[in-house]
Design an enzyme around this catalytic site. Structure first.
Site, short mmCIF file in Angstrom:
data_model
loop_
_atom_site.label_atom_id
_atom_site.label_comp_id
_atom_site.label_asym_id
_atom_site.label_seq_id
_atom_site.Cartn_x
_atom_site.Cartn_y
_atom_site.Cartn_z
N GLU A 182 1.52 -0.08 -4.79
CA GLU A 182 0.67 0.92 -5.12
C GLU A 182 1.39 2.36 -5.28
O GLU A 182 2.02 2.77 -4.53
CB GLU A 182 -0.32 1.25 -4.30
N ASP B 89 0.77 -1.34 -0.08
CA ASP B 89 -0.12 0.10 -0.06
C ASP B 89 0.97 1.30 -0.07
O ASP B 89 1.91 1.37 0.83
CB ASP B 89 -0.98 -0.09 1.27
#
Length: 611
Positions: free
Chosen positions: A352, A323
């Site tokens: 990400e 993330d």
């Protein structure tokens, strides 16, 4: 006398056990490349003790911080066989001990095969997928209780619910599951999101146990499926026990206290960026409830490395999705990533990197030709293709082709593949848990869903499908995140519609599912799609034609984004059609003649296996 001695012994044992409230990692493994392991001991004034360890194991370092409740003890486990070690703690008043186990490692663990372009990844949010165990919907130890009537509350989905429906995911044609985080999140609200973790060694009790997570991986491996863990290196939640009693002041980024990230990830590589702007991107907090971890602190970085390796080894994981990768300390996150891939050379990690420029996204991929200019290497094998996602979000509403409108957006996206070190290892997707729902954007126009899925299933990269799209699920992001994260129909007792079952699907849901199943299962064994070369042609009249080909096979893909039927002169594609005379359309099942021209309906696609 014996009774008195027993009582005193019991009281002493209680006193001893109270000395250590936490030990992390809780155990380690033999034969690891990372043989020096730093064990965090936490307890009231633990640092006032001297420490030793049994069995001739060497303590290479003891680190004390300004907080006396922490003691970091480093041991060298090289050539130490699986066994239980005993740590002995002493102070002027008493002594006590703590066992630490070195476990046997899975055979050939280091060479585990990870996910790649031969896979299709199924993204799900466990709280919204299926409730397999109603008894854990709430936990007495965690603040937020189950409440399915609250759109943004805990709905009860769990690990058992995923296990119960692995056959469904496998039938669909997905080969890997990326679940949003499952570690404990003790926020008062919105905890189903689970990105504000309060204990990164513990599965959230409302999802199940650590053993349940391990069992999920085992059940998936029986089906030749892969489990990808969503890992958060950038921040924890404000309820994390280490935030409430910090090991060091700079364990988290301090301004002092909270400061908001400016979200400008370009400052990480912008040669003209001010130091202040770069700092507020990298060190600023994502949101006030998520304190930002300081990976430039060696203790923090080592803790995160060990935790990531521990989960791979313990749960037998097949990959990571990381993330907010590009918000981390760029040097720290590179060390974190390299440490994991040094331990597991074939382990894939996708980060990400939510940016809208190919060069900027490329910067974060391993061996990037762009980052090389600044002598930087993230060591991150894969990034998420957000520029392709941007195109998916509007192209199919652009019926009239223009210089920058229509399927030319796909063409232009792939012309920039030269910027990537490895375009085959990009994650491609129509949507995810943070974006607008594809079927909502296109008002459940099935023809447009077919166009999007055709491209995603046949293009370079690793396709990722968001749960429920395959049955036509939609949701309006404008109404809030809960609307794009609705419960999967049939995942709860009493649901009147059970889309997990063929007999329970509505006609509309079956239409979406059957198409998705056909195209994804066809893709499974198509090496030409996984690793074949891509040759594409400049779109004409909003029609995009491209070929995937290798020495053994050629597949021709035709995307007609115009509303009207069209005829294509095939002589233009002769360099790829060559001596092929027909193609088997895997979507319609028809054999298509390729001698002179090709007719295709409006808003439709073909996938032709050339013969």
């Amino acid at each position: 006398m014996k009774k008195l001695l027993y009582i005193l012994t019991t009281l002493f044992t209680i006193s001893i056990s109270a000395q250590i409230d936490k030990m992390e990692p809780p155990f380690w493994f033999e034969g690891m490349n990372k043989s020096e392991i730093q064990i965090l001991f936490y307890g009231k004034n633990i640092a006032q003790n001297s420490v030793s360890v049994s069995n001739n194991v060497v303590i290479t370092n003891v680190t004390k911080t300004e907080n006396p409740n922490y003691l970091f003890v480093t041991i060298d486990t090289k050539n130490v066989a699986a066994q239980t070690l005993k740590f002995q703690f002493k102070n002027v008043k008493k002594s006590f001990s703590k066992d630490f186990e070195i476990k046997k490692r899975k055979e050939n663990s280091a060479n585990r095969k990870s996910f790649d372009a031969s896979d299709v990844m199924y993204l799900l949010m466990p709280d919204r997928f299926a409730n397999g165990d109603e008894s854990n919907d709430s936990s007495s130890k965690l603040q937020e209780k189950g409440n399915r009537n609250l759109p943004g509350g805990r709905h009860g989905g769990d690990i058992q619910g995923i296990i119960d429906h692995l056959d469904y995911i496998q039938e669909l044609g997905a080969t890997a599951i990326w679940s949003t985080p499952l570690c404990e999140d003790n926020d008062k609200g919105y905890s189903y999101h689970t990105y504000g973790q309060s204990d990164v060694y513990q599965i959230d009790a409302r999802y199940g146990t650590n053993e349940d997570y391990k069992r999920l991986a085992a059940e998936m491996h029986k089906r030749d499926m892969k489990l990808i863990k969503d890992y958060v290196t950038n921040h924890w939640g404000a309820e994390h026990w280490m935030f409430k009693d910090m090991p060091t002041y700079d364990w988290f980024h301090q301004f002092p206290g909270y400061a908001q990230s400016n979200y400008r990830m370009t400052t990480q590589f912008d040669p003209n960026a001010s130091e202040r702007d770069a700092k507020y991107c990298m060190d600023g907090w994502f949101v006030p409830s998520m304190p930002d971890l300081n990976q430039s602190n060696p203790l923090v970085l080592n803790y995160l490395i060990q935790n990531a390796i521990w989960w791979i080894e313990y749960a037998d994981l097949d990959g990571y999705r990381v993330d907010t990768y590009s918000y981390n300390d760029k040097d720290g996150i590179a060390k974190w990533t390299k440490a994991i891939t040094d331990e597991y050379p074939y382990f894939n990690i996708v980060g990400e990197v939510w940016m809208h420029d190919q060069a900027q996204m490329s910067y974060w991929q391993k061996d990037s030709p762009i980052a090389k200019i600044q002598s930087y290497n993230s060591y991150l094998p894969s990034v998420m293709d957000f520029t392709l996602h941007d195109a998916f979000g509007n192209v199919f509403n652009e019926d009239k082709a223009g210089w920058n409108d229509g399927v030319i957006k796909f063409y232009d996206n792939f012309t920039n593949d030269f910027l990537y070190a490895n375009p085959n290892n990009l994650l491609i997707f129509l949507e995810n848990h943070d974006t607008g729902r594809f079927n909502q954007i296109y008002k459940n126009d099935f023809a447009k869903y077919q166009l999007g899925m055709t491209i995603m299933a046949t293009m370079r990269g690793i396709p990722q499908l968001y749960y429920g799209s395959e049955i036509g699920m939609a949701g309006d992001k404008g109404k809030g995140d809960a609307d794009i994260r609705q419960d999967f129909p049939g995942g709860w007792k009493g649901d009147t519609n059970n889309a997990f079952s063929a007999s329970g699907r509505t006609a509309e849901q079956a239409k979406y599912f059957d198409f998705s199943k056909k195209i994804l299962n066809w893709r499974k064994n198509k090496a030409v799609i996984h690793t074949g070369k891509l040759t594409h042609y400049i779109p004409e009249n909003n029609v995009y034609v491209y070929f995937r080909h290798n020495d053994k096979e050629t597949v021709m893909v035709v995307i007609n984004n115009a509303p009207d039927a069209q005829k294509l002169n095939l002589s233009r594609f002769q360099e790829n059609i060559k001596s092929f005379t027909s193609g088997n359309d895997i979507l319609s099942g028809e054999t298509i003649d390729l001698k002179t021209e090709l007719a295709i309906d409006g808003k439709s696609s073909m996938i032709l296996e050339l013969k």
